[in-house]
Design an enzyme around this catalytic site. Structure first.
Site, PDB file in Angstrom:
ATOM      1  N   TYR A 145      21.649 -51.009 -16.511  1.00  0.00           N
ATOM      2  CA  TYR A 145      22.811 -50.379 -17.372  1.00  0.00           C
ATOM      3  C   TYR A 145      23.304 -51.187 -18.468  1.00  0.00           C
ATOM      4  O   TYR A 145      23.309 -51.254 -19.661  1.00  0.00           O
ATOM      5  CB  TYR A 145      23.913 -49.689 -16.730  1.00  0.00           C
ATOM      6  CG  TYR A 145      24.913 -48.956 -17.649  1.00  0.00           C
ATOM      7  CD1 TYR A 145      24.747 -47.874 -18.464  1.00  0.00           C
ATOM      8  CD2 TYR A 145      26.057 -49.821 -17.791  1.00  0.00           C
ATOM      9  CE1 TYR A 145      25.619 -47.249 -19.156  1.00  0.00           C
ATOM     10  CE2 TYR A 145      27.140 -49.292 -18.652  1.00  0.00           C
ATOM     11  CZ  TYR A 145      27.095 -47.961 -19.200  1.00  0.00           C
ATOM     12  OH  TYR A 145      28.004 -47.313 -19.961  1.00  0.00           O
ATOM     13  N   VAL A 183      36.501 -45.731 -18.551  1.00  0.00           N
ATOM     14  CA  VAL A 183      37.044 -44.609 -19.110  1.00  0.00           C
ATOM     15  C   VAL A 183      36.856 -43.300 -17.774  1.00  0.00           C
ATOM     16  O   VAL A 183      35.964 -43.376 -17.491  1.00  0.00           O
ATOM     17  CB  VAL A 183      36.103 -44.120 -20.275  1.00  0.00           C
ATOM     18  CG1 VAL A 183      36.934 -42.761 -20.815  1.00  0.00           C
ATOM     19  CG2 VAL A 183      35.671 -45.189 -21.038  1.00  0.00           C
ATOM     20  N   GLN A 184      38.038 -42.728 -17.766  1.00  0.00           N
ATOM     21  CA  GLN A 184      37.948 -41.686 -16.609  1.00  0.00           C
ATOM     22  C   GLN A 184      37.244 -40.419 -16.922  1.00  0.00           C
ATOM     23  O   GLN A 184      37.489 -39.379 -17.821  1.00  0.00           O
ATOM     24  CB  GLN A 184      39.399 -41.162 -16.734  1.00  0.00           C
ATOM     25  CG  GLN A 184      40.136 -42.352 -15.591  1.00  0.00           C
ATOM     26  CD  GLN A 184      41.774 -42.080 -15.852  1.00  0.00           C
ATOM     27  OE1 GLN A 184      42.098 -42.178 -16.845  1.00  0.00           O
ATOM     28  NE2 GLN A 184      42.422 -41.996 -14.898  1.00  0.00           N
ATOM     29  N   VAL A 218      17.859 -36.382 -25.363  1.00  0.00           N
ATOM     30  CA  VAL A 218      18.015 -37.378 -26.264  1.00  0.00           C
ATOM     31  C   VAL A 218      16.728 -38.455 -26.279  1.00  0.00           C
ATOM     32  O   VAL A 218      16.603 -39.438 -27.099  1.00  0.00           O
ATOM     33  CB  VAL A 218      19.540 -37.996 -26.325  1.00  0.00           C
ATOM     34  CG1 VAL A 218      20.386 -37.176 -26.802  1.00  0.00           C
ATOM     35  CG2 VAL A 218      19.804 -38.506 -24.975  1.00  0.00           C
ATOM     36  N   PRO A 265      33.451 -49.040 -24.864  1.00  0.00           N
ATOM     37  CA  PRO A 265      34.878 -48.752 -24.010  1.00  0.00           C
ATOM     38  C   PRO A 265      34.620 -49.612 -22.954  1.00  0.00           C
ATOM     39  O   PRO A 265      33.637 -50.346 -22.487  1.00  0.00           O
ATOM     40  CB  PRO A 265      34.402 -47.236 -23.559  1.00  0.00           C
ATOM     41  CG  PRO A 265      33.300 -46.799 -24.525  1.00  0.00           C
ATOM     42  CD  PRO A 265      32.570 -48.141 -25.001  1.00  0.00           C
ATOM     43  N   GLN A 313      30.611 -33.192 -22.060  1.00  0.00           N
ATOM     44  CA  GLN A 313      31.596 -33.758 -21.015  1.00  0.00           C
ATOM     45  C   GLN A 313      32.111 -34.985 -21.290  1.00  0.00           C
ATOM     46  O   GLN A 313      31.422 -35.846 -22.283  1.00  0.00           O
ATOM     47  CB  GLN A 313      31.260 -33.701 -19.622  1.00  0.00           C
ATOM     48  CG  GLN A 313      30.213 -34.572 -19.322  1.00  0.00           C
ATOM     49  CD  GLN A 313      29.851 -34.699 -17.641  1.00  0.00           C
ATOM     50  OE1 GLN A 313      29.844 -33.492 -17.232  1.00  0.00           O
ATOM     51  NE2 GLN A 313      29.593 -35.785 -17.344  1.00  0.00           N
ATOM     52  N   GLY A 314      33.081 -35.758 -20.851  1.00  0.00           N
ATOM     53  CA  GLY A 314      33.607 -36.846 -20.716  1.00  0.00           C
ATOM     54  C   GLY A 314      33.998 -37.437 -22.261  1.00  0.00           C
ATOM     55  O   GLY A 314      34.684 -36.616 -23.017  1.00  0.00           O
ATOM     56  N   ILE A 315      33.658 -38.580 -22.584  1.00  0.00           N
ATOM     57  CA  ILE A 315      33.792 -38.897 -23.831  1.00  0.00           C
ATOM     58  C   ILE A 315      33.336 -38.260 -24.896  1.00  0.00           C
ATOM     59  O   ILE A 315      33.810 -37.901 -25.915  1.00  0.00           O
ATOM     60  CB  ILE A 315      33.237 -40.629 -23.860  1.00  0.00           C
ATOM     61  CG1 ILE A 315      33.945 -41.712 -22.952  1.00  0.00           C
ATOM     62  CG2 ILE A 315      33.232 -40.956 -25.385  1.00  0.00           C
ATOM     63  CD1 ILE A 315      33.243 -42.952 -22.538  1.00  0.00           C
TER      64      ILE A 315
HETATM   65  N1  LIG Z   1      32.777 -43.685 -18.760  1.00  0.00           N
HETATM   66  C1  LIG Z   1      33.015 -45.073 -18.869  1.00  0.00           C
HETATM   67  O1  LIG Z   1      33.462 -45.812 -18.361  1.00  0.00           O
HETATM   68  C2  LIG Z   1      32.095 -45.623 -19.940  1.00  0.00           C
HETATM   69  C3  LIG Z   1      31.102 -44.967 -20.487  1.00  0.00           C
HETATM   70  N2  LIG Z   1      30.364 -45.582 -21.704  1.00  0.00           N
HETATM   71  C4  LIG Z   1      29.344 -44.857 -22.638  1.00  0.00           C
HETATM   72  O2  LIG Z   1      29.788 -43.754 -23.167  1.00  0.00           O
HETATM   73  C5  LIG Z   1      29.082 -42.605 -23.201  1.00  0.00           C
HETATM   74  C6  LIG Z   1      29.545 -41.425 -22.418  1.00  0.00           C
HETATM   75  O3  LIG Z   1      29.898 -41.772 -21.232  1.00  0.00           O
HETATM   76  P1  LIG Z   1      30.654 -40.813 -20.262  1.00  0.00           P
HETATM   77  O4  LIG Z   1      31.424 -39.628 -21.005  1.00  0.00           O
HETATM   78  O5  LIG Z   1      31.585 -41.552 -19.402  1.00  0.00           O
HETATM   79  O6  LIG Z   1      29.561 -40.133 -19.452  1.00  0.00           O
HETATM   80  P2  LIG Z   1      29.241 -38.724 -18.472  1.00  0.00           P
HETATM   81  O7  LIG Z   1      28.205 -38.830 -17.713  1.00  0.00           O
HETATM   82  O8  LIG Z   1      30.408 -38.202 -18.168  1.00  0.00           O
HETATM   83  O9  LIG Z   1      28.765 -37.819 -19.777  1.00  0.00           O
HETATM   84  C7  LIG Z   1      27.570 -38.069 -20.446  1.00  0.00           C
HETATM   85  C8  LIG Z   1      26.835 -36.523 -21.060  1.00  0.00           C
HETATM   86  O10 LIG Z   1      25.567 -36.915 -21.536  1.00  0.00           O
HETATM   87  C9  LIG Z   1      24.710 -36.010 -21.266  1.00  0.00           C
HETATM   88  N3  LIG Z   1      23.392 -36.573 -20.796  1.00  0.00           N
HETATM   89  C10 LIG Z   1      22.875 -37.553 -20.232  1.00  0.00           C
HETATM   90  N4  LIG Z   1      21.638 -37.531 -20.355  1.00  0.00           N
HETATM   91  C11 LIG Z   1      21.289 -36.832 -21.340  1.00  0.00           C
HETATM   92  C12 LIG Z   1      19.973 -36.523 -22.221  1.00  0.00           C
HETATM   93  N5  LIG Z   1      18.973 -37.203 -21.596  1.00  0.00           N
HETATM   94  N6  LIG Z   1      20.022 -36.043 -23.208  1.00  0.00           N
HETATM   95  C13 LIG Z   1      21.153 -35.263 -23.648  1.00  0.00           C
HETATM   96  N7  LIG Z   1      22.279 -35.440 -22.938  1.00  0.00           N
HETATM   97  C14 LIG Z   1      22.478 -36.229 -22.120  1.00  0.00           C
HETATM   98  C15 LIG Z   1      25.217 -35.469 -19.955  1.00  0.00           C
HETATM   99  O11 LIG Z   1      24.833 -34.078 -19.473  1.00  0.00           O
HETATM  100  C16 LIG Z   1      26.884 -35.441 -20.148  1.00  0.00           C
HETATM  101  O12 LIG Z   1      27.311 -34.251 -20.790  1.00  0.00           O
HETATM  102  C17 LIG Z   1      27.608 -43.330 -22.295  1.00  0.00           C
HETATM  103  O13 LIG Z   1      26.852 -43.619 -23.407  1.00  0.00           O
HETATM  104  C18 LIG Z   1      28.269 -44.348 -21.722  1.00  0.00           C
HETATM  105  O14 LIG Z   1      27.448 -45.312 -21.312  1.00  0.00           O
HETATM  106  C19 LIG Z   1      30.587 -46.831 -22.108  1.00  0.00           C
HETATM  107  C20 LIG Z   1      31.705 -47.709 -21.463  1.00  0.00           C
HETATM  108  C21 LIG Z   1      32.407 -46.980 -20.555  1.00  0.00           C
HETATM  109  C1  LIG Z   2      30.205 -47.506 -17.622  1.00  0.00           C
HETATM  110  C2  LIG Z   2      30.475 -48.571 -18.217  1.00  0.00           C
HETATM  111  O1  LIG Z   2      29.996 -48.856 -19.402  1.00  0.00           O
HETATM  112  C3  LIG Z   2      31.595 -49.461 -18.033  1.00  0.00           C
HETATM  113  C4  LIG Z   2      32.337 -49.260 -16.523  1.00  0.00           C
HETATM  114  O2  LIG Z   2      31.814 -50.302 -18.891  1.00  0.00           O
END
Ligand SMILES: NC(=O)C1=CN([C@@H]2O[C@H](COP(=O)(O)OP(=O)(O)OC[C@H]3O[C@@H](n4cnc5c(N)ncnc54)[C@H](O)[C@@H]3O)[C@@H](O)[C@H]2O)C=CC1
Ligand SMILES: CC(=O)C(C)=O
Length: 260
Positions: free
Chosen positions: A156, A189-190, A64, A186, A16-18
């Site tokens: 975090y 991010v939505q 992971v 990033p 999902q997501g990014i």
């Molecule tokens: N959404 C944001 O605003 C930001 C996100 N990030 C980073 O980008 C990356 C992705 O973030 P999002 O897509 O927003 O997160 P999200 O929570 O929407 O998606 C994360 C995905 O990682 C999986 N996941 C979580 N723990 C896991 C594990 N132990 N083993 C395998 N998979 C696992 C989840 O099941 C999910 O599919 C993360 O590292 C986050 O810290 C960085 C900056 C901003």
């Molecule tokens: C979740 C995250 O990394 C933000 C808000 O920068």
């Protein structure tokens, strides 16, 4: 034919997501993609989207934070997709915690999932690339919170600073194998993660949901939140040949966030 046709990438947190956006983008670029996630259903869905669009993909369930599972995922990817070139260590969690409330369990959980995972991903990818006898690319998820301490995201933020340091160290140690190591940072991010952060911050302050998004959003020079696709476009560059002369870097892809 694209310059990455025939190459293989593994994306963690690809369900999902990014991570989903990265998996779809790398497939559009020409990579065969292993979508790895703890959530097997979501990983299957994304692999299905890739296949439906004419790409090659497999879905793998792995935690992971578990070294053996990360090594097994890399092994299975190489066996089933016929090679291995790129790992994107994207999976992470972001619990909201004020510094006064942080427990050892919080530190343990966040550092296992956000930091140990990156070490295991680097180790597993390096072992496979050395065995295959060619170089490759390691791409890690940091954050703007890995450049600036973020109130409410204490542990975090610390974990994302750690990812930047691991990225620099690994870049220095692995250059001799033709492996480059970079990170992406990033902003807001939505994704489901950001939705959950907003909810936790606002409920802890007794504010209306969405207030945290307004507050963080007001710091973005470009005046809008990021889409997952904004980030995926940059990861596409880091995973592809145009970033060959770049290693140890953790650039911001945050719309110009300004903290005062
Ligand atoms: N959404 C944001 O605003 C930001 C996100 N990030 C980073 O980008 C990356 C992705 O973030 P999002 O897509 O927003 O997160 P999200 O929570 O929407 O998606 C994360 C995905 O990682 C999986 N996941 C979580 N723990 C896991 C594990 N132990 N083993 C395998 N998979 C696992 C989840 O099941 C999910 O599919 C993360 O590292 C986050 O810290 C960085 C900056 C901003
Ligand atoms: C979740 C995250 O990394 C933000 C808000 O920068």
């Amino acid at each position: 034919m694209s310059r990455v046709d025939g190459k293989v990438a593994l994306v963690t947190g690809g369900g999902q997501g990014i991570g989903r956006a990265i998996a779809l983008r790398l497939s559009q670029d020409g990579f065969a993609v292993a979508v790895v996630d703890l959530n097997e259903n979501n990983a299957n869905k994304v692999a299905g989207e890739i296949e439906a669009a004419g790409g090659r993909s497999i879905a793998l369930k792995a935690d992971v934070s578990n070294r053996d599972e990360v090594f097994a995922a890399v092994e299975e990817t190489a066996a089933k997709l016929g090679g291995f070139d790129v790992i994107v260590n994207n999976a992470g969690i972001a619990p909201v915690k004020m510094i006064e409330e942080v427990t050892l369990d919080d530190l343990d959980k966040v550092f296992h999932i956000n930091v140990a995972s990156v070490v295991w991903g680097i180790q597993a990818a390096t072992a496979k690339l050395k065995e295959l006898g060619h170089g490759g690319k390691i791409v890690n998820a940091s954050s703007q919170a890995g450049h600036v301490g973020n109130a409410s995201l204490s542990v975090y933020s610390a974990s994302k600073f750690a990812v930047r340091s691991l990225t620099q160290t690994a870049a220095q140690e692995l250059a001799k194998y033709g492996i480059t190591v970079n990170a992406y940072c990033p902003g807001i991010v939505q994704t489901p993660m950001w939705g959950s952060i907003d909810k936790q911050i606002t409920s802890s302050k007794g504010e209306e949901q969405g207030e945290a998004t307004k507050e963080f959003g007001s710091k973005i020079t470009l005046g809008r939140l990021s889409t997952p696709e904004d980030v995926a476009a940059f990861v596409s560059f880091l995973a592809g040949p145009d970033s060959d002369y770049m290693t140890g870097q953790s650039p911001l892809i945050d719309g110009g966030m300004v903290f005062k």
